[in-house]
Write a protein that holds these residues in place. Structure first.
Motif, PDB file in Angstrom:
ATOM      1  N   GLU A 288       9.983  13.519  -6.031  1.00  0.00           N
ATOM      2  CA  GLU A 288      10.266  12.726  -5.325  1.00  0.00           C
ATOM      3  C   GLU A 288       9.780  11.793  -4.575  1.00  0.00           C
ATOM      4  N   LEU A 289      10.292  10.871  -3.917  1.00  0.00           N
ATOM      5  CA  LEU A 289       9.183  10.075  -3.178  1.00  0.00           C
ATOM      6  C   LEU A 289       8.623  10.360  -1.965  1.00  0.00           C
ATOM      7  N   ARG A 290       9.471  11.635  -1.050  1.00  0.00           N
ATOM      8  CA  ARG A 290       9.269  12.315   0.021  1.00  0.00           C
ATOM      9  C   ARG A 290       8.145  13.376  -0.382  1.00  0.00           C
ATOM     10  N   ASN A 291       8.009  13.543  -1.491  1.00  0.00           N
ATOM     11  CA  ASN A 291       7.559  14.780  -1.798  1.00  0.00           C
ATOM     12  C   ASN A 291       6.030  14.644  -2.251  1.00  0.00           C
ATOM     13  N   ALA A 292       5.964  13.667  -2.564  1.00  0.00           N
ATOM     14  CA  ALA A 292       4.965  12.885  -3.647  1.00  0.00           C
ATOM     15  C   ALA A 292       4.148  12.444  -2.647  1.00  0.00           C
ATOM     16  N   ASP A 293       4.994  11.607  -1.618  1.00  0.00           N
ATOM     17  CA  ASP A 293       3.396  11.563  -0.423  1.00  0.00           C
ATOM     18  C   ASP A 293       3.426  12.217   0.248  1.00  0.00           C
ATOM     19  N   ILE A 294       4.287  13.521   1.414  1.00  0.00           N
ATOM     20  CA  ILE A 294       3.797  14.465   1.545  1.00  0.00           C
ATOM     21  C   ILE A 294       2.369  15.199   1.100  1.00  0.00           C
ATOM     22  N   MET A 295       2.763  15.867  -0.693  1.00  0.00           N
ATOM     23  CA  MET A 295       1.871  16.387  -0.937  1.00  0.00           C
ATOM     24  C   MET A 295       0.279  15.169  -0.975  1.00  0.00           C
ATOM     25  N   SER A 296       0.905  14.200  -0.983  1.00  0.00           N
ATOM     26  CA  SER A 296      -0.645  13.256  -1.075  1.00  0.00           C
ATOM     27  C   SER A 296      -1.316  12.744   0.056  1.00  0.00           C
ATOM     28  N   TRP A 297      -0.762  13.144   1.415  1.00  0.00           N
ATOM     29  CA  TRP A 297      -1.154  12.678   2.608  1.00  0.00           C
ATOM     30  C   TRP A 297      -1.646  14.332   2.828  1.00  0.00           C
ATOM     31  N   GLY A 298      -1.473  15.701   2.082  1.00  0.00           N
ATOM     32  CA  GLY A 298      -1.722  16.372   2.472  1.00  0.00           C
ATOM     33  C   GLY A 298      -2.974  16.782   1.547  1.00  0.00           C
TER      34      GLY A 298
ATOM     35  N   TYR B 159      -1.635  16.972  -9.918  1.00  0.00           N
ATOM     36  CA  TYR B 159      -1.193  16.584 -10.959  1.00  0.00           C
ATOM     37  C   TYR B 159      -0.275  17.662 -11.688  1.00  0.00           C
ATOM     38  N   LEU B 160      -0.960  18.785 -11.661  1.00  0.00           N
ATOM     39  CA  LEU B 160      -1.269  19.843 -12.255  1.00  0.00           C
ATOM     40  C   LEU B 160       1.187  20.077 -12.090  1.00  0.00           C
ATOM     41  N   VAL B 161       1.368  19.688 -10.412  1.00  0.00           N
ATOM     42  CA  VAL B 161       3.019  20.030  -9.750  1.00  0.00           C
ATOM     43  C   VAL B 161       3.501  19.411 -10.952  1.00  0.00           C
ATOM     44  N   TRP B 162       2.596  17.571 -10.569  1.00  0.00           N
ATOM     45  CA  TRP B 162       3.728  16.918 -11.313  1.00  0.00           C
ATOM     46  C   TRP B 162       3.818  16.992 -12.242  1.00  0.00           C
ATOM     47  N   ASP B 163       2.780  17.696 -13.409  1.00  0.00           N
ATOM     48  CA  ASP B 163       3.143  17.597 -15.292  1.00  0.00           C
ATOM     49  C   ASP B 163       4.084  18.556 -15.292  1.00  0.00           C
ATOM     50  N   ASN B 164       4.569  19.418 -14.653  1.00  0.00           N
ATOM     51  CA  ASN B 164       5.864  20.189 -14.304  1.00  0.00           C
ATOM     52  C   ASN B 164       7.383  19.674 -14.408  1.00  0.00           C
ATOM     53  N   ILE B 165       6.957  18.712 -13.930  1.00  0.00           N
ATOM     54  CA  ILE B 165       8.339  17.230 -13.584  1.00  0.00           C
ATOM     55  C   ILE B 165       8.544  18.431 -12.177  1.00  0.00           C
TER      56      ILE B 165
ATOM     57  N   PHE C 209       0.643  -0.779   0.073  1.00  0.00           N
ATOM     58  CA  PHE C 209       0.053   0.114   0.017  1.00  0.00           C
ATOM     59  C   PHE C 209       0.637   1.076   0.233  1.00  0.00           C
ATOM     60  N   THR C 210       0.329   2.133  -0.867  1.00  0.00           N
ATOM     61  CA  THR C 210       1.501   3.363  -0.695  1.00  0.00           C
ATOM     62  C   THR C 210       0.094   4.419  -1.158  1.00  0.00           C
ATOM     63  N   ILE C 211       0.335   5.738  -0.314  1.00  0.00           N
ATOM     64  CA  ILE C 211      -0.906   7.036  -0.586  1.00  0.00           C
ATOM     65  C   ILE C 211      -0.839   7.372  -2.135  1.00  0.00           C
ATOM     66  N   THR C 212       0.156   6.920  -2.724  1.00  0.00           N
ATOM     67  CA  THR C 212       0.138   7.495  -3.767  1.00  0.00           C
ATOM     68  C   THR C 212      -1.314   7.031  -4.614  1.00  0.00           C
ATOM     69  N   MET C 213      -0.682   5.896  -4.666  1.00  0.00           N
ATOM     70  CA  MET C 213      -1.715   4.746  -5.179  1.00  0.00           C
ATOM     71  C   MET C 213      -3.130   4.795  -4.494  1.00  0.00           C
ATOM     72  N   ALA C 214      -2.932   5.365  -3.249  1.00  0.00           N
ATOM     73  CA  ALA C 214      -4.394   4.895  -2.468  1.00  0.00           C
ATOM     74  C   ALA C 214      -5.719   6.066  -3.272  1.00  0.00           C
ATOM     75  N   MET C 215      -4.107   7.473  -3.665  1.00  0.00           N
ATOM     76  CA  MET C 215      -5.477   8.544  -4.115  1.00  0.00           C
ATOM     77  C   MET C 215      -5.360   8.655  -5.352  1.00  0.00           C
ATOM     78  N   SER C 216      -4.500   7.987  -6.110  1.00  0.00           N
ATOM     79  CA  SER C 216      -4.344   7.949  -7.943  1.00  0.00           C
ATOM     80  C   SER C 216      -5.873   7.232  -7.686  1.00  0.00           C
ATOM     81  N   ILE C 217      -6.682   6.270  -6.796  1.00  0.00           N
ATOM     82  CA  ILE C 217      -7.395   5.193  -7.109  1.00  0.00           C
ATOM     83  C   ILE C 217      -9.073   6.279  -6.505  1.00  0.00           C
TER      84      ILE C 217
END
Lengths: 134, 122
Positions: A101-111, A91-97, A20-28
């Motif tokens: 970073e795993l830590r940042n992606a997780d923080i953004m997702s939990w946030g 996703y708009l942030v990620w679109d701009n590459i 389980f990852t938060i990014t996966m759950a958030m995607s769903i």
């Protein structure tokens, strides 16, 4: 594809083997809230039409919306909208590459998940206090 | 099956346009969704006259229509993605994509009709 299976080759791993990852759950959840909002636009259209067609229709809509079930659905709509909004900003942030970073992606997702829920409760607390219920 | 998909459809035909549209409408919907929530908050439990008064304001009406149009364009692309992922088979694929467009157009037109009827009063 069918030929590959018949040849007895290994299948790609199925969902249950992934951690389980938060990014996966958030995607769903992003997709589920999107589908919910899609259906929810019917309510928005019905609300606008009821106001356009006259007090009888409007009052009928209001009485259904004001029932416990209506309130539950409307809270769900509020949460889906705010969750999808904050989740979508990632996703708009990620679109701009950025933010991969795993830590940042997780923080953004939990946030986004926390913000979406807290903001929904906040909006409804405000709505009840404006109506003098709370 | 591979040979039958030689005719461009769905993502092969319009992927870039849909990608851009999803992002531009997403950006527009950040302020517009917040506006919608503020409007619903202001009108929660409101009586008919109050609702008509708010929705009859030209600026509110314009923003409501802008929100609806952005939302409908955005969700057409989003549901299109879901259909691309889960609905297989040429017939049901085309049927689902067509139903998706019809739903979005219907919701959009009904909402715009209502907003304009309140604004202009025809």
């Amino acid at each position: 594809m069918a030929e590959t299976r018949q040849a007895g080759r290994p299948l790609s791993p199925h969902l249950q083997i992934y951690r389980f990852t938060i990014t996966m759950a958030m995607s769903i959840i992003h997709r589920i809230t999107g589908i919910g909002l899609y259906a929810g636009t019917l309510l928005l259209a019905a609300w606008l039409l009821s106001a356009a067609l006259g007090p009888d229709y409007y009052n009928l809509f209001q009485s259904v919306a004001g029932s416990w079930f209506g309130q539950l659905v409307l809270f769900g709509f509020t949460w889906a909208l705010l969750h999808h909004l904050f989740s979508g900003m990632r996703y708009l942030v990620w679109d701009n590459i950025r933010g991969f970073e795993l830590r940042n992606a997780d923080i953004m997702s939990w946030g986004a998940a926390v913000l979406g829920f807290v903001a929904s409760v906040g909006v409804w607390a405000l709505a009840f206090s404006l109506r003098g219920v709370l | 099956m591979a040979a039958s998909s030689s005719t461009p459809r769905g993502p092969m035909k319009s992927a870039t346009r849909d990608f851009r549209r999803q992002r531009t409408t997403a950006l527009a919907l950040i302020p517009l969704a917040l506006f919608l929530i503020a409007l619903l908050l202001a009108l929660s439990g409101a009586d008919y006259e109050t609702a008509r008064h708010y929705l009859g304001n030209p600026i509110v009406s314009f923003l409501v229509i802008l929100t609806i149009v952005s939302a409908v364009l955005h969700m057409r692309v989003g549901m299109g993605e879901v259909i691309e992922d889960y609905v297989h088979g040429r017939f049901f694929h085309v049927l689902a994509l067509t139903a998706n467009i019809l739903f979005c157009v219907a919701v959009g037109l009904a909402s715009i009709y209502a907003a304009l009827k309140i604004l202009i009063g025809f």
